[in-house]
Design a protein around this motif. Structure first.
Motif, mmCIF file in Angstrom:
data_model
loop_
_atom_site.group_PDB
_atom_site.id
_atom_site.type_symbol
_atom_site.label_atom_id
_atom_site.label_comp_id
_atom_site.label_asym_id
_atom_site.label_seq_id
_atom_site.Cartn_x
_atom_site.Cartn_y
_atom_site.Cartn_z
ATOM 1 N N ILE A 1 11.062 2.798 0.979
ATOM 2 C CA ILE A 1 9.610 3.253 0.741
ATOM 3 C C ILE A 1 8.783 4.060 1.920
ATOM 4 C CG2 ILE A 1 7.275 2.176 0.624
ATOM 5 C CD1 ILE A 1 8.761 1.858 -1.829
ATOM 6 N N PRO A 2 9.173 3.834 3.047
ATOM 7 C CA PRO A 2 8.372 5.038 3.967
ATOM 8 C C PRO A 2 8.803 6.546 3.957
ATOM 9 C CG PRO A 2 9.273 2.762 5.159
ATOM 10 C CD PRO A 2 10.093 2.789 3.944
ATOM 11 N N LEU A 3 10.190 6.571 3.416
ATOM 12 C CA LEU A 3 10.406 8.091 3.124
ATOM 13 C C LEU A 3 9.780 8.466 1.915
ATOM 14 C CD1 LEU A 3 12.143 10.605 4.054
ATOM 15 C CD2 LEU A 3 13.987 9.532 2.322
ATOM 16 N N ALA A 4 9.537 7.712 0.938
ATOM 17 C CA ALA A 4 8.644 8.073 -0.192
ATOM 18 C C ALA A 4 7.349 8.478 0.085
ATOM 19 C CB ALA A 4 8.595 6.854 -1.188
ATOM 20 N N HIS A 5 6.750 7.533 1.050
ATOM 21 C CA HIS A 5 5.292 7.733 1.282
ATOM 22 C C HIS A 5 5.275 9.006 2.410
ATOM 23 C CE1 HIS A 5 3.885 3.321 1.049
ATOM 24 N NE2 HIS A 5 3.590 3.913 0.086
ATOM 25 N N ALA A 6 6.360 9.372 3.055
ATOM 26 C CA ALA A 6 6.440 10.521 3.953
ATOM 27 C C ALA A 6 6.313 11.827 3.144
ATOM 28 C CB ALA A 6 7.569 10.388 4.905
ATOM 29 N N PHE A 7 7.105 11.541 2.084
ATOM 30 C CA PHE A 7 7.020 12.904 0.948
ATOM 31 C C PHE A 7 5.740 12.973 0.471
ATOM 32 C CE2 PHE A 7 11.880 12.802 0.788
ATOM 33 C CZ PHE A 7 11.906 14.207 0.674
ATOM 34 N N ARG A 8 5.018 11.944 0.135
ATOM 35 C CA ARG A 8 3.922 11.895 -0.645
ATOM 36 C C ARG A 8 2.555 12.533 0.496
ATOM 37 N NH1 ARG A 8 1.211 12.444 -3.835
ATOM 38 N NH2 ARG A 8 -0.303 10.820 -3.831
ATOM 39 N N SER A 9 2.761 12.042 1.742
ATOM 40 C CA SER A 9 1.941 12.774 2.886
ATOM 41 C C SER A 9 2.065 14.148 3.124
ATOM 42 C CB SER A 9 2.116 11.962 4.182
ATOM 43 O OG SER A 9 1.659 10.530 3.878
ATOM 44 N N ALA A 10 3.469 14.734 2.645
ATOM 45 C CA ALA A 10 3.534 16.035 3.019
ATOM 46 C C ALA A 10 3.224 16.858 1.780
ATOM 47 C CB ALA A 10 5.213 16.195 3.331
ATOM 48 N N GLY A 11 2.501 16.174 0.848
ATOM 49 C CA GLY A 11 2.174 16.891 -0.331
ATOM 50 C C GLY A 11 3.184 17.104 -1.657
ATOM 51 N N GLY B 1 12.178 5.277 -9.884
ATOM 52 C CA GLY B 1 12.760 4.514 -11.137
ATOM 53 C C GLY B 1 13.521 3.351 -10.638
ATOM 54 N N THR B 2 13.031 1.936 -11.171
ATOM 55 C CA THR B 2 13.548 0.810 -10.680
ATOM 56 C C THR B 2 13.389 -0.117 -12.393
ATOM 57 O OG1 THR B 2 13.519 -0.785 -9.342
ATOM 58 C CG2 THR B 2 11.325 0.102 -9.682
ATOM 59 N N CYS B 3 13.469 -1.238 -11.949
ATOM 60 C CA CYS B 3 13.107 -2.399 -13.058
ATOM 61 C C CYS B 3 12.820 -3.583 -12.599
ATOM 62 C CB CYS B 3 14.315 -2.369 -13.945
ATOM 63 S SG CYS B 3 15.893 -2.931 -13.263
ATOM 64 N N GLY B 4 12.383 -4.551 -13.366
ATOM 65 C CA GLY B 4 12.073 -5.979 -12.887
ATOM 66 C C GLY B 4 10.717 -5.786 -12.218
ATOM 67 N N ALA B 5 10.899 -7.070 -11.456
ATOM 68 C CA ALA B 5 9.572 -7.099 -10.504
ATOM 69 C C ALA B 5 9.578 -6.106 -9.322
ATOM 70 C CB ALA B 5 9.828 -8.698 -9.709
ATOM 71 N N ALA B 6 10.579 -5.500 -9.026
ATOM 72 C CA ALA B 6 10.528 -4.239 -8.218
ATOM 73 C C ALA B 6 9.632 -2.958 -8.752
ATOM 74 C CB ALA B 6 11.916 -3.418 -8.032
ATOM 75 N N ALA B 7 9.360 -2.806 -9.980
ATOM 76 C CA ALA B 7 8.507 -2.042 -10.529
ATOM 77 C C ALA B 7 6.842 -2.125 -10.008
ATOM 78 C CB ALA B 7 8.580 -1.848 -12.042
ATOM 79 N N ARG C 1 4.308 -0.408 -7.427
ATOM 80 C CA ARG C 1 2.883 -0.043 -7.861
ATOM 81 C C ARG C 1 2.235 -0.735 -6.367
ATOM 82 N NH1 ARG C 1 -1.732 -1.974 -9.209
ATOM 83 N NH2 ARG C 1 -1.130 -4.042 -9.138
ATOM 84 N N GLU C 2 2.292 -1.765 -5.954
ATOM 85 C CA GLU C 2 1.717 -2.322 -4.888
ATOM 86 C C GLU C 2 1.758 -1.596 -3.747
ATOM 87 O OE1 GLU C 2 3.074 -6.374 -4.953
ATOM 88 O OE2 GLU C 2 2.036 -6.826 -6.679
ATOM 89 N N ALA C 3 2.870 -0.833 -3.591
ATOM 90 C CA ALA C 3 3.142 0.078 -2.378
ATOM 91 C C ALA C 3 2.299 1.473 -2.664
ATOM 92 C CB ALA C 3 4.636 0.276 -2.192
ATOM 93 N N GLY C 4 1.675 1.536 -3.667
ATOM 94 C CA GLY C 4 0.837 2.873 -3.680
ATOM 95 C C GLY C 4 1.844 3.856 -4.265
ATOM 96 N N LEU C 5 2.816 3.779 -5.080
ATOM 97 C CA LEU C 5 3.603 4.687 -5.533
ATOM 98 C C LEU C 5 3.774 4.470 -7.059
ATOM 99 C CD1 LEU C 5 6.528 4.543 -2.923
ATOM 100 C CD2 LEU C 5 4.907 6.382 -3.166
ATOM 101 N N LEU C 6 4.004 5.864 -7.595
ATOM 102 C CA LEU C 6 4.153 5.834 -9.172
ATOM 103 C C LEU C 6 5.548 5.196 -9.518
ATOM 104 C CD1 LEU C 6 2.674 9.163 -10.014
ATOM 105 C CD2 LEU C 6 1.514 6.744 -10.056
ATOM 106 N N ALA C 7 5.378 4.236 -10.267
ATOM 107 C CA ALA C 7 6.972 3.622 -10.975
ATOM 108 C C ALA C 7 7.342 3.461 -12.484
ATOM 109 C CB ALA C 7 7.061 2.333 -10.364
#
Length: 381
Positions: A18-28, A34-40, A44-50
């Motif tokens: 997740i921190p790397l995903a946030h870093a990509f988002r912060s860089a524009g 892509g996942t499944c189950g409760a992880a989806a 979402r709660e981490a502020g990312l699209l799933a």
């Protein structure tokens, strides 16, 4: 640029990315997970699209059932480090493969990031002919292990007309360089940033303490499979130890531990990094994310290290001199907790390791390097 993260549906494997995903988002950049189950939902709660790539299945229940059936039996080929033979457990990569590939063909990512257990990401990258980046999690993953996971995914490769995966373009190693065990030729060092979701933290975390505090956790998977009995010895030790103990059992029922002494507090799901910031030591199961979070905290630790990749994580901590791995039942005693709280060597080594981790390239710094990798691959296609 578009980056697809392929995450196994277990928090301990998904959250480290997740921190790397946030870093990509912060860089524009655009990010999709892509996942499944409760992880989806957790994504979402981490502020990312799933995208739920295997709707209708409960990975936690299925995995717990598989582990219970397997207890006391030799693991099947492709499981628990056995040689690859074309069969085995793919950490739900097979179940997610068709949907994730369909999404990717429509969304057209430039790069795929995945964990060693999320090899569905390698399949997507091979099919789209784009680079895949392996985000390692702990000390137990090797190229042979990733090959085993891909071998378990052989039916999906066949379904999509592929002979197998292409080599990963980069292997992100988040372990401290002095403790790293990987010899991968495309290894890039990147700082591990603990992430366990957001929370409203309790006020007692910031109250003055008059005695040491020990956090005790079994992560999210082990309580589902084994219950919470592996930490009963800590409760027994607490009765004879002048310290506070915090049981972070991820919502598992502590009833099997019996009546708890007054110096033991149970907490609901709370980000582990926040608990450790208010602690003096930690006792844990040895899961990769938990081990790395404990190392990042600079606290001495007891690592139980049983099952899956936990023995490798435990051994790395013990060899670095910043933790203790119990050798047998006779070691589970109040004396072990006292050593954890009073050994100056353990504490000094733990602090040195945390300082080493803090000096590693951050996810934000790594984004620029990965962007160049993806752009170069795009130009060469």
């Amino acid at each position: 640029m578009r980056v697809l993260f392929a995450g196994p549906p277990f928090f301990g494997l998904l959250y480290p990315m997740i921190p790397l995903a946030h870093a990509f988002r912060s860089a524009g950049h655009d990010v999709l997970v892509g996942t499944c189950g409760a992880a989806a939902q957790r994504t979402r709660e981490a502020g990312l699209l799933a995208v739920d790539c295997a709707p209708g299945i409960d990975p936690d229940a299925l995995y717990a059932e598989m582990e219970k059936r397997r207890q006391g039996k030799p693991p099947s080929p492709g499981e628990a480090g056995q040689p690859p033979k074309g069969k085995g457990f793919s950490f739900f990569s097979d179940e997610m493969a068709d949907t994730m590939l369909g999404v990717a063909e429509h969304w057209e990512p430039d790069l795929v990031v995945h964990t060693p257990n999320g090899v569905v990401g390698q399949l997507v990258a091979a099919r789209l002919e784009i680079p895949s980046v392996l985000h390692a999690v702990g000390f137990g993953h090797t190229g042979a292990h990733v090959g085993m996971m891909n071998n378990a995914l052989a039916p999906a490769y066949e379904r999509h007309g592929l002979d197998g995966p292409a080599p990963v373009a980069a292997w992100l190693d988040v372990t401290p360089p002095s403790m790293s065990r990987t010899q991968e030729p495309r290894r890039w060092s990147m700082r591990y940033v603990p992430f366990n979701g957001g929370a409203v933290l309790p006020g007692w975390l910031y109250e003055p303490r008059t005695r040491p505090c020990v956090t005790v956790t079994l992560g999210t998977v082990r309580p589902v499979v084994d219950g919470v009995s592996p930490v009963k010895w800590v409760i027994d030790a607490a009765r004879e130890t002048d310290a506070e103990f915090v049981l972070a059992l991820g919502g598992a029922d502590p009833a099997e531990l019996g009546p708890l002494p007054d110096n033991v507090r149970t907490v609901p799901w709370t980000p582990l990094g926040a608990l450790l910031a208010a602690s003096d030591a930690v006792v844990h199961h040895g899961g990769a994310g938990t081990t790395l979070t404990a190392l990042d905290s600079g606290l001495p630790q007891v690592v139980l290290g049983e099952g899956a990749d936990r023995p490798a994580n435990a051994a790395a901590v013990e060899q670095r001199g910043c933790g203790i791995v119990p050798g047998g039942p006779e070691d589970f005693s109040p004396a072990l907790v006292q050593k954890l709280l009073t050994d100056d060597g353990l504490r000094a080594n733990a602090r040195e390791t945390a300082e080493e981790m803090a000096s590693m390239p951050s996810p934000a710094e790594t984004v620029g390097r990965l962007t160049q990798l993806a752009l170069t691959a795009r130009r060469n296609r």
